[in-house]
Structures are given as C-alpha cells and as structure tokens.
Design an enzyme around this catalytic site. Structure first.
Site, mmCIF file in Angstrom:
data_model
loop_
_atom_site.group_PDB
_atom_site.id
_atom_site.type_symbol
_atom_site.label_atom_id
_atom_site.label_comp_id
_atom_site.label_asym_id
_atom_site.label_seq_id
_atom_site.Cartn_x
_atom_site.Cartn_y
_atom_site.Cartn_z
ATOM 1 N N GLY A 197 8.167 8.165 -7.138
ATOM 2 C CA GLY A 197 6.818 7.758 -7.522
ATOM 3 C C GLY A 197 5.975 7.222 -6.386
ATOM 4 N N HIS B 295 5.242 -0.637 0.445
ATOM 5 C CA HIS B 295 4.484 -1.636 -0.309
ATOM 6 C C HIS B 295 5.322 -2.106 -1.483
ATOM 7 C CE1 HIS B 295 3.399 2.451 -1.484
ATOM 8 N NE2 HIS B 295 3.330 2.012 -2.734
ATOM 9 N N LEU B 296 5.186 -3.381 -1.745
ATOM 10 C CA LEU B 296 5.883 -4.005 -2.873
ATOM 11 C C LEU B 296 4.857 -4.206 -3.980
ATOM 12 C CD1 LEU B 296 8.357 -5.411 -4.102
ATOM 13 C CD2 LEU B 296 7.732 -7.472 -2.826
ATOM 14 N N HIS B 297 5.145 -3.640 -5.150
ATOM 15 C CA HIS B 297 4.268 -3.840 -6.308
ATOM 16 C C HIS B 297 4.639 -5.160 -6.979
ATOM 17 C CE1 HIS B 297 2.702 0.409 -6.710
ATOM 18 N NE2 HIS B 297 3.808 0.668 -6.036
HETATM 19 P P1 AMP Z 1 2.996 4.136 -4.905
HETATM 20 O O1 AMP Z 1 2.882 5.086 -6.043
HETATM 21 O O2 AMP Z 1 4.213 3.232 -5.003
HETATM 22 O O3 AMP Z 1 2.892 4.808 -3.555
HETATM 23 O O4 AMP Z 1 1.792 3.137 -5.052
HETATM 24 C C1 AMP Z 1 0.577 3.311 -4.398
HETATM 25 C C2 AMP Z 1 -0.423 2.442 -5.082
HETATM 26 O O5 AMP Z 1 -1.528 2.280 -4.234
HETATM 27 C C3 AMP Z 1 -0.951 3.034 -6.409
HETATM 28 O O6 AMP Z 1 -0.680 2.128 -7.474
HETATM 29 C C4 AMP Z 1 -2.448 3.180 -6.148
HETATM 30 O O7 AMP Z 1 -3.229 2.857 -7.275
HETATM 31 C C5 AMP Z 1 -2.679 2.205 -5.016
HETATM 32 N N1 AMP Z 1 -3.778 2.492 -4.117
HETATM 33 C C6 AMP Z 1 -4.110 3.671 -3.563
HETATM 34 N N2 AMP Z 1 -5.152 3.546 -2.730
HETATM 35 C C7 AMP Z 1 -5.514 2.239 -2.781
HETATM 36 C C8 AMP Z 1 -6.536 1.475 -2.153
HETATM 37 N N3 AMP Z 1 -7.421 2.036 -1.297
HETATM 38 N N4 AMP Z 1 -6.625 0.156 -2.445
HETATM 39 C C9 AMP Z 1 -5.746 -0.407 -3.303
HETATM 40 N N5 AMP Z 1 -4.754 0.261 -3.904
HETATM 41 C C10 AMP Z 1 -4.641 1.566 -3.655
#
Ligand code: AMP
Ligand code: ZN
Length: 116
Positions: free
Chosen positions: A93, A100-102
């Site tokens: 995903g 990045h850490l959610h």
């Molecule tokens: P992942 O799927 O773990 O790679 O998560 C990437 C996350 O980054 C997703 O939840 C996106 O909504 C978020 N995202 C993408 N571009 C940006 C941005 N410019 N600012 C903040 N969040 C972002």
C-alpha cells in the site's frame, strides 16, 4: 533525492500542514486522511522505504515513533489510543517512496475500521 514529494515538504519547498518540525523528523497532516486524525511522520533523510533501509538507518525508526508519540500526547489522542502504520512497497500500500509513519486515530467510539 529529486522529485520526492516528502523531501520537498521537508525542505519547505512544497506546502504542507506541518504539525511538528524536529531535528530528525517532520510531521504533517495527510492530504487525504483515512481517519479523523491522520498525521504522517517522515525523516529528514530520504530513505525510500523500510525495505530500502541500510544498517545505519535503524535509529530513524525509533525517532519517527518517538515523534509520533509526542504528537499523540500533544493532541490528546493518546487518551483513547492510536495506530502507527508503515506501508512497505506497492503490495503493502505504499505510494510515496520516502519512509513515513502513519499516525491514525480519533474514530467514533474508539473503534478503528477493520480494514485499516
Ligand atoms: P502510503 O500509501 O503509505 O505511501 O501513504 C502516502 C500518504 O501520503 C497517503 O495517505 C496520501 O494521502 C499522502 N499524501 C500524498 N501527498 C501528500 C501531500 N502532498 N501532503 C500530505 N499528504 C500527502
Ligand atoms: Zn524523499
């Protein structure tokens, strides 16, 4: 690293809703939140994913978790609980290739959806 959205945010070249800026990490609101409270915590150093980590990168993960913990405490979300998630690779995903850490939480009745 060129053409990395999160490197651009870390450098201040791209707008983001930043909630914390520390020596090792920067945290900002997810642009498409998957939870009522959804923050991304990223290292200043570009590492593409957990799968791409090198030996010396291990402390980064602890710093990201510590940063998320402090944000959770400052926002009060620690009172009800939260999720910390790393997506790794497309099959996991991951769509942005900068670790990045959610930090997710704030669901009604403190019940996270089963599919998150
Ligand atoms: P992942 O799927 O773990 O790679 O998560 C990437 C996350 O980054 C997703 O939840 C996106 O909504 C978020 N995202 C993408 N571009 C940006 C941005 N410019 N600012 C903040 N969040 C972002
Ligand atoms: Zn990057």
């Amino acid at each position: 690293m060129t053409n990395c959205i999160f490197c651009s945010i870390v450098k201040g070249e791209r707008q983001a809703d930043i909630v914390a800026s520390k020596e090792e990490c920067v945290a900002f609101k997810d642009i498409q939140p998957k939870a009522p409270f959804h923050i991304l915590v990223v290292p200043r150093k570009h590492v593409a994913s957990v799968a791409e980590m090198e030996d010396g990168d291990a402390p980064l993960i602890g710093q990201l978790i510590r940063c998320a913990k402090v944000i959770a405490e400052e926002s009060g979300i620690d009172k009800t609980g939260y999720k910390l998630v790393f997506n790794v690779g497309r099959g996991g995903g991951q769509i942005i290739d900068h670790i990045h850490l959610h930090l997710l939480g704030g669901w009604n009745n403190n019940e996270p959806p089963a599919n998150i």
